[in-house]
Design an enzyme around this catalytic site. Structure first.
Site, short mmCIF file in Angstrom:
data_model
loop_
_atom_site.label_atom_id
_atom_site.label_comp_id
_atom_site.label_asym_id
_atom_site.label_seq_id
_atom_site.Cartn_x
_atom_site.Cartn_y
_atom_site.Cartn_z
N HIS A 253 0.82 -1.21 0.00
CA HIS A 253 0.00 0.00 0.00
C HIS A 253 0.86 1.27 0.00
O HIS A 253 1.95 1.31 0.54
CB HIS A 253 -1.00 0.00 1.16
CG HIS A 253 -0.39 -0.08 2.52
ND1 HIS A 253 -1.16 -0.17 3.66
CD2 HIS A 253 0.89 -0.07 2.96
CE1 HIS A 253 -0.39 -0.21 4.72
NE2 HIS A 253 0.87 -0.16 4.32
N ASN A 254 0.32 2.29 -0.64
CA ASN A 254 0.92 3.63 -0.72
C ASN A 254 2.20 3.70 -1.54
O ASN A 254 2.90 4.71 -1.50
CB ASN A 254 1.20 4.19 0.69
CG ASN A 254 -0.01 4.16 1.58
OD1 ASN A 254 -1.11 4.50 1.15
ND2 ASN A 254 0.17 3.73 2.81
#
Length: 361
Positions: A253-254
């Site tokens: 994620h991110n």
């Protein structure tokens, strides 16, 4: 369908040497090609194969053609600075010409929410699910069992192969290709520790952190089979334009993957990592979270990246395979490095002391 060299040069460029009316209808390796097939030379170490190939024509770089000298006489060539890229474009053209056209429309077994928007030119295969608010672009093709979550947008001319899952709130740019089994937008690996006590008396739990971001995939991105790209915790995970991702890659994620970067199979990229433009990540590379790789960074296969690499260059940390006995001997030396260090320090100290005594005398 066969095309003349003149037709190929008119479409893709290049200089014809030999008979421009020569027709080719397929591609083949130099050592296997026949008179109606087109071969290419991408590596000069195979130059000798050009002299013996049965290919009707060969894609070749100017410098390699010069090296052939008289051996090029009587053969047909398309001369181009990058034969490999030329080959790729010709191969794609032949595939497009041979592929049977898919009729636009929605298969009767598909489930399309009334609040979804599906372009009339899109091809929706058997058992596809498209949830409310999703948008399927012009000429997009969704093969059997594809799932598209609520509010997700699939760009024009994209192709999702069977069993692809695109979760809610994601965006795929135009001309995206996603291969079977890929999952885009699943939850990132986010858990907050909430424990008290020590040892066996420790109690508590890992508290799941809702992942409310999405995944944004730029134009001309290709994502391999069984690859997973997690949605962001708060902001989006971003895959920039023309990124190419192999099979079995995990992107946390991110993360942000810069334009034109390529990532080989089985690589794992932990969350909140930024990779720059035009990078090359080798197979089975592991990259720690919250690090940054600059533009034009190359990480070779099986390397582990634990800190940022801001400077362009080639980075390696993997140990190449050696014979088992050699490995055991090396491992034994590594285990005793601390003892060897202590012995060297002791010898250095003794040598300094001896030199001091000699000087005093």
């Amino acid at each position: 369908m066969a095309l003349t060299l003149e037709a190929l040069a008119a479409r893709f460029g290049g200089e014809i040497v030999g008979d421009g009316r020569c027709e080719v209808g397929a591609l083949a390796p130099l050592d296997q090609a026949g008179p109606r097939q087109l071969a290419f030379l991408a590596n000069p170490k195979y130059l000798a194969q050009v002299e013996t190939t049965g290919a009707g024509a060969v894609l070749i770089a100017p410098g390699d053609l010069e090296k052939l000298g008289a051996a090029a006489h009587g053969r047909n060539f398309i001369v181009t600075p990058n034969p490999y890229a030329y080959f790729a474009r010709v191969a794609q053209m032949f595939i497009d010409l041979a592929a049977p056209p898919r009729a636009a429309g929605v298969h009767p077994s598909a489930t399309i929410d009334p609040a979804a928007q599906v372009a009339a030119s899109a091809v929706i295969g058997p058992h596809v699910t498209v949830e409310a608010g999703a948008v399927i672009g012009e000429r997009a093709q969704l093969d059997a069992n594809v799932f598209v979550g609520r509010g997700t947008r699939i760009g024009d001319d994209s192709h999702l192969y069977p069993n692809v899952a695109i979760y809610h709130g994601c965006t795929l740019g135009p001309r995206a290709i996603v291969h079977s089994g890929a999952v885009i937008g699943s939850d990132g690996f986010g858990f907050a520790p909430d424990f008290v006590g020590e040892g066996d008396a420790r109690t508590g739990a890992w508290v799941k952190i809702p992942q409310v971001g999405g995944v944004k995939v730029g134009p001309d991105v290709e994502i391999g089979a069984n690859t997973t790209i997690d949605r962001g915790a708060m902001a989006d995970t971003v895959i920039d334009e023309c990124v190419k991702i192999d099979n079995l890659v995990q992107i946390g994620h991110n993360c942000r993957i810069g334009a034109y970067t390529v990532i080989a199979g089985c690589a794992g990229i932990a969350g909140s990592t930024t990779i720059g433009k035009h990078c090359m990540i080798g197979g089975a590379v592991g990259i720690a979270g919250h690090v940054t790789l600059g533009d034009y960074v190359i990480v070779t296969a099986k390397s582990g990246v634990s800190k940022s690499l801001p400077k362009a260059g080639i980075y390696t940390s993997a140990f190449p395979a050696v014979e088992h006995g050699d490995w055991n001997r090396s491992a034994a030396l590594v285990r005793n490095l601390d003892k060897l260090r202590d012995r060297i320090k002791a010898l250095e100290t003794a040598l300094v002391a001896r030199e001091g005594d000699a000087g005093g005398a």
